[in-house]
Scaffold this motif. Structure first.
Motif, mmCIF file in Angstrom:
data_model
loop_
_atom_site.group_PDB
_atom_site.id
_atom_site.type_symbol
_atom_site.label_atom_id
_atom_site.label_comp_id
_atom_site.label_asym_id
_atom_site.label_seq_id
_atom_site.Cartn_x
_atom_site.Cartn_y
_atom_site.Cartn_z
ATOM 1 N N GLU A 227 0.623 -1.126 0.098
ATOM 2 C CA GLU A 227 0.097 0.036 -0.013
ATOM 3 C C GLU A 227 0.971 1.519 -0.087
ATOM 4 O O GLU A 227 0.555 2.206 -0.689
ATOM 5 N N LEU A 228 1.894 1.443 0.636
ATOM 6 C CA LEU A 228 2.815 2.474 0.895
ATOM 7 C C LEU A 228 3.644 2.458 -0.391
ATOM 8 O O LEU A 228 3.918 3.796 -0.782
ATOM 9 N N CYS A 229 3.982 1.382 -1.009
ATOM 10 C CA CYS A 229 4.720 1.454 -2.329
ATOM 11 C C CYS A 229 3.813 2.090 -3.327
ATOM 12 O O CYS A 229 4.249 2.837 -4.050
ATOM 13 N N GLU A 230 2.615 1.638 -3.381
ATOM 14 C CA GLU A 230 1.820 2.465 -4.651
ATOM 15 C C GLU A 230 1.366 4.050 -4.058
ATOM 16 O O GLU A 230 1.446 4.750 -5.172
ATOM 17 N N ALA A 234 7.386 3.373 -5.034
ATOM 18 C CA ALA A 234 8.423 2.150 -4.758
ATOM 19 C C ALA A 234 7.857 0.963 -5.272
ATOM 20 O O ALA A 234 6.810 0.842 -5.671
ATOM 21 N N ASP A 235 8.659 -0.162 -5.114
ATOM 22 C CA ASP A 235 8.373 -1.694 -5.752
ATOM 23 C C ASP A 235 8.461 -2.535 -4.695
ATOM 24 O O ASP A 235 9.387 -2.795 -4.178
ATOM 25 N N VAL A 236 7.467 -3.275 -4.394
ATOM 26 C CA VAL A 236 7.225 -3.954 -3.335
ATOM 27 C C VAL A 236 8.069 -5.220 -3.493
ATOM 28 O O VAL A 236 8.429 -5.748 -2.398
ATOM 29 N N LYS A 237 8.196 -5.765 -4.611
ATOM 30 C CA LYS A 237 8.834 -6.907 -4.882
ATOM 31 C C LYS A 237 10.188 -6.701 -4.739
ATOM 32 O O LYS A 237 11.064 -7.692 -4.052
ATOM 33 N N LEU A 238 10.793 -5.581 -5.169
ATOM 34 C CA LEU A 238 12.099 -5.467 -4.908
ATOM 35 C C LEU A 238 12.603 -4.971 -3.333
ATOM 36 O O LEU A 238 13.530 -5.385 -2.881
ATOM 37 N N LEU A 239 11.702 -4.383 -2.601
ATOM 38 C CA LEU A 239 11.544 -4.164 -1.115
ATOM 39 C C LEU A 239 11.692 -5.317 -0.488
ATOM 40 O O LEU A 239 12.390 -5.694 0.571
ATOM 41 N N LYS A 252 10.565 -16.108 2.703
ATOM 42 C CA LYS A 252 9.414 -16.565 2.677
ATOM 43 C C LYS A 252 8.106 -15.908 3.023
ATOM 44 O O LYS A 252 8.102 -15.097 3.983
ATOM 45 N N PHE A 253 6.997 -16.017 2.397
ATOM 46 C CA PHE A 253 5.705 -15.401 2.811
ATOM 47 C C PHE A 253 6.003 -13.866 2.655
ATOM 48 O O PHE A 253 5.174 -13.057 3.349
ATOM 49 N N LEU A 254 6.658 -13.287 2.014
ATOM 50 C CA LEU A 254 6.701 -11.852 1.503
ATOM 51 C C LEU A 254 6.534 -11.769 0.337
ATOM 52 O O LEU A 254 7.204 -10.574 -0.424
ATOM 53 N N ASN A 255 5.499 -12.395 -0.281
ATOM 54 C CA ASN A 255 5.002 -12.013 -1.750
ATOM 55 C C ASN A 255 3.789 -11.213 -1.744
ATOM 56 O O ASN A 255 2.745 -11.664 -1.325
ATOM 57 N N ALA A 256 3.893 -9.985 -1.839
ATOM 58 C CA ALA A 256 2.619 -9.129 -1.694
ATOM 59 C C ALA A 256 1.759 -9.594 -2.909
ATOM 60 O O ALA A 256 2.094 -10.049 -3.951
ATOM 61 N N ARG A 436 3.245 -2.405 -7.231
ATOM 62 C CA ARG A 436 4.482 -2.219 -8.167
ATOM 63 C C ARG A 436 3.945 -1.019 -9.195
ATOM 64 O O ARG A 436 2.736 -1.015 -9.743
ATOM 65 N N ARG A 437 5.087 -0.606 -9.790
ATOM 66 C CA ARG A 437 4.897 0.411 -10.779
ATOM 67 C C ARG A 437 4.219 -0.188 -11.888
ATOM 68 O O ARG A 437 4.528 -1.483 -12.369
ATOM 69 N N SER A 438 3.282 0.564 -12.759
ATOM 70 C CA SER A 438 2.635 -0.089 -14.161
ATOM 71 C C SER A 438 4.031 -0.004 -15.289
ATOM 72 O O SER A 438 4.803 0.380 -15.082
ATOM 73 N N GLY A 439 3.772 -1.380 -15.924
ATOM 74 C CA GLY A 439 4.409 -1.514 -17.136
ATOM 75 C C GLY A 439 4.034 -1.650 -18.302
ATOM 76 O O GLY A 439 2.547 -1.816 -18.220
#
Length: 439
Positions: A227-230, A234-239, A252-256, A436-439
């Motif tokens: 939510e904060l990344c949006e 920022a990019d939650v996957k890289l975070l 593990k278990f950090l897949n948004a 995540r940012r749009s692509g």
């Protein structure tokens, strides 16, 4: 050893077959005649990789049988209680009706020296109450609590090769007797040096709910970061990748994404909160309410994202939903985020088609108002947007070039951060995902 398993749903059926695989003589007892009939024919009443093969193999040995008559549990020395504890309607608390009924039925066949082994996930304090009931009705019979830690999709592996054993034992000599009996029934597992925790009833009961609460908290934490990344770009996957290198945190278990569902995590954390309230310790678990709230917000956000992608309105837009089960390698649709999102999209005017490799039949029964397709390509035909809401391998491995020829608009929403964003954007798709940012 002669063993009975009371309750032959997901947990009980896998446990019964696994006990027979270990060499025990096992009878599985369930009140559902259709389920028992299917199990007798080696037909699994649910989807679980490897289970049907295990079932057929153990039935063929003659060591495994199924019955609807509790009298057939007579003569067994260990009785595993594997029935469900669903959430009470309109409440957070667990419904203990099935556990209580199972133990009461066992009282008809128990004899002194028998061991009742509770495996169901129950509120703390349940085992002590049931132990008193057993001791009063059948002096000399004992009760232990031996929680399960099955992951759907890996249930056979987790039963035959668990990462730990937990024994909740009575005090004194009775506990020593019960521990020896459990060590005997789990002899191949114990012999491998599997970690074993012997403890009191209350701790054993709390282990499963505490573990599920921790996992739920970890999932909701990364979704809160999404939510904060949006909000920040920022990019939650890289975070998640960056913080996951810290071995105190782990990846593990950090897949948004869309959040958790199923028959365990949601109802277990709610039952944990309810029981804490009954014990006067509700403030200790108030954080779980926000964990639950974050999880539910993910579903709302996915619908909002679909509306954004579809030019601000879902009315009349064709939307393909890939995934109906709450997780891959399962046909379990209990509290499925994917189906919840699909229904919300339909209510907002979208023309929704849902597909899943294993859960379509269950979904049709529970959500008949939705339209279903057998394949991803059929679901996505002339679609204005494609939502990947369950991370099945089949969907991860879709060819974005070939798949792009099926749809009307190349717009994909990755609800599980499961796709290769670069490959999809290179194929001309507009890619969106939670956090995540749009692509």
């Amino acid at each position: 050893m002669k063993v009975s398993v009371i309750g032959c749903g997901y947990l009980g059926a896998v446990h019964a077959a696994s006990m027979a695989e270990m060499g025990h003589e096992v009878v599985g007892v369930d009140v559902d005649e259709r389920k028992v009939a299917a199990l007798r024919e080696a037909k699994a009443p649910f989807y679980e990789p490897g289970f049907e093969e295990l079932l057929a193999r153990t039935l063929a040995t003659g060591r495994l049988r199924f019955s609807t008559d509790i009298a057939d549990a007579s003569g067994s020395v260990l009785h595993f209680v594997c029935v469900g504890t669903p959430q009470k309607r309109g409440e957070y608390a667990a419904d203990m009706h099935f556990v209580e009924a199972a133990v009461e039925s066992l009282l008809q066949v128990l004899t002194p020296g028998d061991l009742v082994v509770g495996k169901s996930t129950v509120p703390v304090g349940t085992a002590a109450q049931l132990a008193d009931m057993v001791a009063e009705k059948v002096p000399g019979a004992l009760l232990v609590w031996n929680p399960e830690f099955l992951r759907e999709g890996f249930a056979v592996q987790d039963t035959l090769h668990p990462d730990r054993l937990v024994y909740g034992l009575p005090e004194g000599p009775d506990g020593e007797v019960a521990e020896r009996m459990l060590d005997e029934v789990y002899a191949p597992i114990v012999a491998r040096g599997t970690p074993k925790v012997t403890t009191d009833y209350a701790t054993a009961e709390m282990v499963k709910t505490a573990a599920n609460s921790f996992l739920a908290t970890k999932i909701s934490f990364i979704n809160a970061m999404a939510e904060l990344c949006e909000a920040t770009g920022a990019d939650v996957k890289l975070l998640a990748d960056a913080i996951g290198y810290d071995d105190r945190i782990g990846r593990k278990f950090l897949n948004a994404g869309l959040g958790f569902g199923g028959g365990c995590l949601p109802k277990d954390i709610r039952a944990f909160m309810a029981r804490a309230g009954e014990l006067g310790a509700d403030q200790a678990l108030t954080f779980l309410r926000e964990v639950d709230n974050i999880n539910m917000r993910r579903r709302i956000r996915m619908v909002e994202l679909a509306r954004e992608v579809c030019d601000g309105s879902l009315l009349g837009k064709r939307v393909a939903v890939l995934g109906a089960a709450f997780k891959p390698d399962s046909d379990d649709i209990r509290d499925s985020p994917a189906l919840n999102v699909a229904a919300q999209l339909q209510l907002q005017g979208a023309v929704v088609r849902v597909t899943d490799p294993a859960a379509v039949d269950n979904s049709r029964r529970q959500w008949p108002q939705l339209d279903y397709a057998d394949t991803a390509e059929e679901a996505a035909e002339r679609a204005d947007a494609v939502l990947v809401l369950t991370e099945w391998t089949q969907y991860r491995e879709l060819d974005p070039v070939a798949f792009g020829k099926v749809v009307a608009q190349k717009r994909v929403l990755d609800g599980r951060n499961a796709l290769d964003r670069e490959a999809w954007t290179a194929a001309g798709w507009t890619y969106r995902a939670l956090g995540r940012r749009s692509g």
